[in-house]
Design an enzyme around this catalytic site. Structure first.
Site, PDB file in Angstrom:
ATOM      1  N   ARG A  15       0.885  -1.102   0.100  1.00 48.60           N
ATOM      2  CA  ARG A  15      -0.005   0.040  -0.161  1.00 48.60           C
ATOM      3  C   ARG A  15       1.010   1.317   0.041  1.00 48.60           C
ATOM      4  O   ARG A  15       1.933   1.472   0.668  1.00 48.60           O
ATOM      5  CB  ARG A  15      -0.831  -0.074   1.266  1.00 48.60           C
ATOM      6  CG  ARG A  15      -2.343   0.957   0.976  1.00 48.60           C
ATOM      7  CD  ARG A  15      -3.040   0.548   2.199  1.00 48.60           C
ATOM      8  NE  ARG A  15      -3.520  -0.733   2.405  1.00 48.60           N
ATOM      9  CZ  ARG A  15      -4.486  -1.109   3.298  1.00 48.60           C
ATOM     10  NH1 ARG A  15      -4.984  -0.225   4.298  1.00 48.60           N
ATOM     11  NH2 ARG A  15      -4.987  -2.283   3.351  1.00 48.60           N
ATOM     12  N   HIS A 104      -9.984   1.058   2.276  1.00 46.33           N
ATOM     13  CA  HIS A 104     -10.833   2.083   2.685  1.00 46.33           C
ATOM     14  C   HIS A 104      -9.735   3.393   2.930  1.00 46.33           C
ATOM     15  O   HIS A 104     -10.441   4.231   3.650  1.00 46.33           O
ATOM     16  CB  HIS A 104     -11.184   1.701   4.071  1.00 46.33           C
ATOM     17  CG  HIS A 104     -10.252   1.108   5.114  1.00 46.33           C
ATOM     18  ND1 HIS A 104      -9.699  -0.158   4.937  1.00 46.33           N
ATOM     19  CD2 HIS A 104      -9.502   1.788   6.040  1.00 46.33           C
ATOM     20  CE1 HIS A 104      -8.821  -0.106   5.789  1.00 46.33           C
ATOM     21  NE2 HIS A 104      -8.747   0.978   6.455  1.00 46.33           N
ATOM     22  N   LYS A 113      -3.573  -6.370  -3.040  1.00 45.71           N
ATOM     23  CA  LYS A 113      -3.788  -7.498  -2.141  1.00 45.71           C
ATOM     24  C   LYS A 113      -3.582  -8.797  -3.116  1.00 45.71           C
ATOM     25  O   LYS A 113      -4.349  -8.911  -4.071  1.00 45.71           O
ATOM     26  CB  LYS A 113      -5.314  -7.565  -1.726  1.00 45.71           C
ATOM     27  CG  LYS A 113      -5.667  -6.291  -0.721  1.00 45.71           C
ATOM     28  CD  LYS A 113      -7.243  -6.323  -0.333  1.00 45.71           C
ATOM     29  CE  LYS A 113      -7.278  -5.284   0.875  1.00 45.71           C
ATOM     30  NZ  LYS A 113      -8.735  -5.234   1.296  1.00 45.71           N
ATOM     31  N   ASP A 241     -13.721  -1.578  -1.231  1.00 44.43           N
ATOM     32  CA  ASP A 241     -13.224  -2.683  -1.976  1.00 44.43           C
ATOM     33  C   ASP A 241     -14.247  -3.677  -1.923  1.00 44.43           C
ATOM     34  O   ASP A 241     -14.015  -4.727  -2.670  1.00 44.43           O
ATOM     35  CB  ASP A 241     -11.620  -3.132  -2.271  1.00 44.43           C
ATOM     36  CG  ASP A 241     -11.325  -3.762  -0.799  1.00 44.43           C
ATOM     37  OD1 ASP A 241     -11.873  -3.163   0.150  1.00 44.43           O
ATOM     38  OD2 ASP A 241     -10.389  -4.521  -0.986  1.00 44.43           O
ATOM     39  N   ARG A 244     -15.701  -5.987   3.089  1.00 45.46           N
ATOM     40  CA  ARG A 244     -15.949  -5.828   4.565  1.00 45.46           C
ATOM     41  C   ARG A 244     -17.413  -5.499   4.617  1.00 45.46           C
ATOM     42  O   ARG A 244     -17.612  -4.576   3.652  1.00 45.46           O
ATOM     43  CB  ARG A 244     -15.025  -4.846   5.359  1.00 45.46           C
ATOM     44  CG  ARG A 244     -13.675  -5.273   5.496  1.00 45.46           C
ATOM     45  CD  ARG A 244     -12.856  -4.483   6.328  1.00 45.46           C
ATOM     46  NE  ARG A 244     -12.527  -3.192   5.920  1.00 45.46           N
ATOM     47  CZ  ARG A 244     -12.969  -2.005   6.591  1.00 45.46           C
ATOM     48  NH1 ARG A 244     -13.426  -2.130   8.002  1.00 45.46           N
ATOM     49  NH2 ARG A 244     -12.733  -0.876   6.262  1.00 45.46           N
ATOM     50  N   THR A 303      -5.022 -10.060  14.586  1.00 47.07           N
ATOM     51  CA  THR A 303      -5.839  -9.342  13.549  1.00 47.07           C
ATOM     52  C   THR A 303      -4.914  -9.267  12.093  1.00 47.07           C
ATOM     53  O   THR A 303      -3.829  -9.207  12.084  1.00 47.07           O
ATOM     54  CB  THR A 303      -5.700  -7.685  13.996  1.00 47.07           C
ATOM     55  OG1 THR A 303      -6.530  -7.770  14.957  1.00 47.07           O
ATOM     56  CG2 THR A 303      -6.416  -6.937  12.978  1.00 47.07           C
ATOM     57  N   GLU A 322     -13.060 -10.740  11.707  1.00 48.13           N
ATOM     58  CA  GLU A 322     -12.353  -9.659  12.436  1.00 48.13           C
ATOM     59  C   GLU A 322     -13.494  -8.671  12.781  1.00 48.13           C
ATOM     60  O   GLU A 322     -14.380  -8.493  11.871  1.00 48.13           O
ATOM     61  CB  GLU A 322     -11.418  -9.232  11.397  1.00 48.13           C
ATOM     62  CG  GLU A 322     -10.256 -10.229  10.938  1.00 48.13           C
ATOM     63  CD  GLU A 322      -9.275  -9.573  10.421  1.00 48.13           C
ATOM     64  OE1 GLU A 322      -8.242  -8.788  10.981  1.00 48.13           O
ATOM     65  OE2 GLU A 322      -9.387  -9.237   9.127  1.00 48.13           O
ATOM     66  N   MET A 323     -13.073  -7.952  13.772  1.00 42.85           N
ATOM     67  CA  MET A 323     -13.885  -6.603  14.111  1.00 42.85           C
ATOM     68  C   MET A 323     -14.017  -5.670  13.068  1.00 42.85           C
ATOM     69  O   MET A 323     -14.953  -5.117  12.981  1.00 42.85           O
ATOM     70  CB  MET A 323     -13.042  -6.168  15.472  1.00 42.85           C
ATOM     71  CG  MET A 323     -13.823  -5.064  15.863  1.00 42.85           C
ATOM     72  SD  MET A 323     -15.380  -5.344  16.811  1.00 42.85           S
ATOM     73  CE  MET A 323     -16.149  -3.608  16.726  1.00 42.85           C
ATOM     74  N   SER A 324     -12.805  -5.747  12.170  1.00 40.33           N
ATOM     75  CA  SER A 324     -12.697  -4.833  11.221  1.00 40.33           C
ATOM     76  C   SER A 324     -14.048  -5.033  10.196  1.00 40.33           C
ATOM     77  O   SER A 324     -14.260  -3.907   9.308  1.00 40.33           O
ATOM     78  CB  SER A 324     -11.631  -4.719  10.369  1.00 40.33           C
ATOM     79  OG  SER A 324     -11.353  -6.087   9.754  1.00 40.33           O
TER      80      SER A 324
END
Length: 460
Positions: A15, A104, A113, A241, A244, A303, A322-324
């Site tokens: 990134r 994001h 990715k 993307d 999520r 994570t 995941e929490m995300s």
């Protein structure tokens, strides 16, 4: 020309900022290095795609050139959600793929990715690409790889619509924040039998309305308003993307992914009784008991979407989350994170109820914070976490979990501090049974952080 910087090679993706650390030249180098790595694994073809970012076309074209220079055939899916590239590595004759996406992040970011020979690569596998570029002699393969485009849209939508069945029709609102999920979400859910109100589903890399990140409450306010003003029963939100998912109830409650996981786990465990269910260290302390009560074995882990995918493969778990907002179904699906598919699976569960919001709101919860970020300079986050691990003391704690940062468990809540793998940030999250307990736990973390770094500007 941007010179190659090791800083863009993160823990589970690449990134950078366009024009500063990432441009077409760097993308071409990454393509060639990845192509060589794919060939070393016996792979001959690589699937690529891109999100709606303005820099996407140039980066994707350069990436393809680099892959072809390595001697690898390129299958270009064009503008797709990240999970559609992952789907391509299962549905097409190629087990490797690269998605050009800034996820994001702000509009001037972009990145990659990657799936190599069926595995989401992370850590050393990503830094080895950097080394491969540094060591490269500038040569290209004697026979360059081929290039073709492929439209995977219909196959992807049909695969989900064929798998996920609603118990009844439902009207929903969908907010894509002008991210790439907007090109597919409406058609997907209509194809399943939903009536769909679309918010910001036109793909626009400037993100003119709000940031495409459902992890932050401010990005869900338009969706909350829409549910108040219309007869839609539930709201779904997606990141830039499309890997999520965010969920909002009719009465404006945000159902964070760790609570979504309770319903997903209970459903999956009806088909996989006694299996492990994976979740990351940021998740609510109510999730593990809920999994156990539903007949599963809770397994807390680090994570990171690539790390969770690797652990899912290692354990054979049918579900991870995941929490995300990354949710990984290995039950009826392929084990990769897919916000659009997770949304479909949630609607399958919710349409069994006459009042979906009541079901969601009844899930156990405590007073909690969203993700809080302590912004630092590059490298400071790692050093600060090392210092906290060695020096910090937390009176009255029951357990300290160190698989990823410090998760300090108390009888009435927990506090978490962990180093982000993608930015120079300490990520924190707090949960407690009462507001007073939340203040007490945050106070302990404030004390130990300021002891280690007196000039830290804390977000609480």
């Amino acid at each position: 020309m941007v010179s190659l910087s090791k800083t863009i090679f993160k823990a589970y993706d690449i990134r950078g900022i366009i024009g500063k650390t990432l441009d077409a030249g760097v993308a071409r180098q990454i393509g060639q290095a990845f192509g060589q790595a794919a060939l070393a694994k016996g792979e001959r073809a690589v699937v690529i795609g891109r999100d709606g970012r303005l820099s996407g076309p140039e980066l994707a074209a350069a990436l393809a050139q680099g892959l072809q220079a390595a001697g690898v055939d390129v299958i270009d899916l064009g503008v797709v959600a990240t999970p559609m590239v992952y789907f391509g590595t299962h549905a097409l004759d190629a087990r490797s793929g690269i998605m050009v996406t800034g996820s994001h992040n702000p509009p001037d970011y972009n990145g990659f990715k990657m799936v190599l020979a069926g595995e989401a690569i992370h850590g050393e596998a990503i830094t080895s690409l950097y080394q491969r570029i540094v060591d490269h002699d500038g040569s290209s393969a004697a026979t360059p790889g081929s290039y073709r485009t492929h439209d995977i849209r219909a196959a992807y939508l049909e695969r989900i619509i064929g798998d996920v069945k609603l118990a009844r029709p439902i009207k929903i609102a969908v907010d894509c924040g002008n991210g790439v999920a907007g090109a597919f979400a409406g058609d997907l859910y209509r194809g399943m039998g939903c009536e769909v109100i679309e918010l910001f589903c036109d793909v626009d890399g400037n993100f003119p309305n709000h940031h495409p990140d459902p992890a932050h409450p401010e990005n869900l306010q338009d969706l909350i308003r829409c549910l108040q003003e219309t007869d839609a029963e539930i709201g779904l939100a997606f990141d830039g993307d499309g890997d999520r998912l965010g969920i909002v109830t009719k009465d404006g409650q945000i159902i964070y992914p760790d609570r979504q996981m309770m319903l997903f786990a209970a459903d999956v465990l009806t088909r996989h009784p006694g299996q492990q269910i994976l979740f990351d260290v940021k998740c609510t302390r109510h999730l593990a008991p809920y999994i156990a009560k539903s007949g599963g074995q809770p397994l807390m882990y680090k994570t990171g979407h690539s790390l969770v995918k690797a652990k899912l493969r290692e354990t054979g778990a049918p579900l991870g989350g995941e929490m995300s907002g990354h949710i990984f179904f290995k039950d009826r699906w392929y084990g990769f994170d897919d916000g659009l598919y997770a949304g479909a699976r949630m609607l399958e569960i919710l349409t069994r109820e006459s009042d979906p919001s009541a079901l969601l709101n009844s899930l156990p919860q405590s007073d909690s914070t969203p993700e809080l970020h302590l912004e630092l300079k590059e490298g400071e986050n790692v050093a600060l976490m090392d210092k906290l691990r060695s020096d910090a003391e937390f009176p009255g704690h029951e357990q300290i979990i160190t698989i990823d940062g410090l998760r300090v468990e108390y009888a009435d809540g927990f506090g978490l501090a962990r180093s982000s793998n993608t930015t120079p940030v300490i990520v924190m999250r707090f949960e407690a049974e009462t507001p007073d307990a939340l203040v007490r736990i945050q106070g302990q973390f404030k004390r130990v952080i300021l002891a280690a770094k007196p000039d830290a500007v804390l977000p609480f």
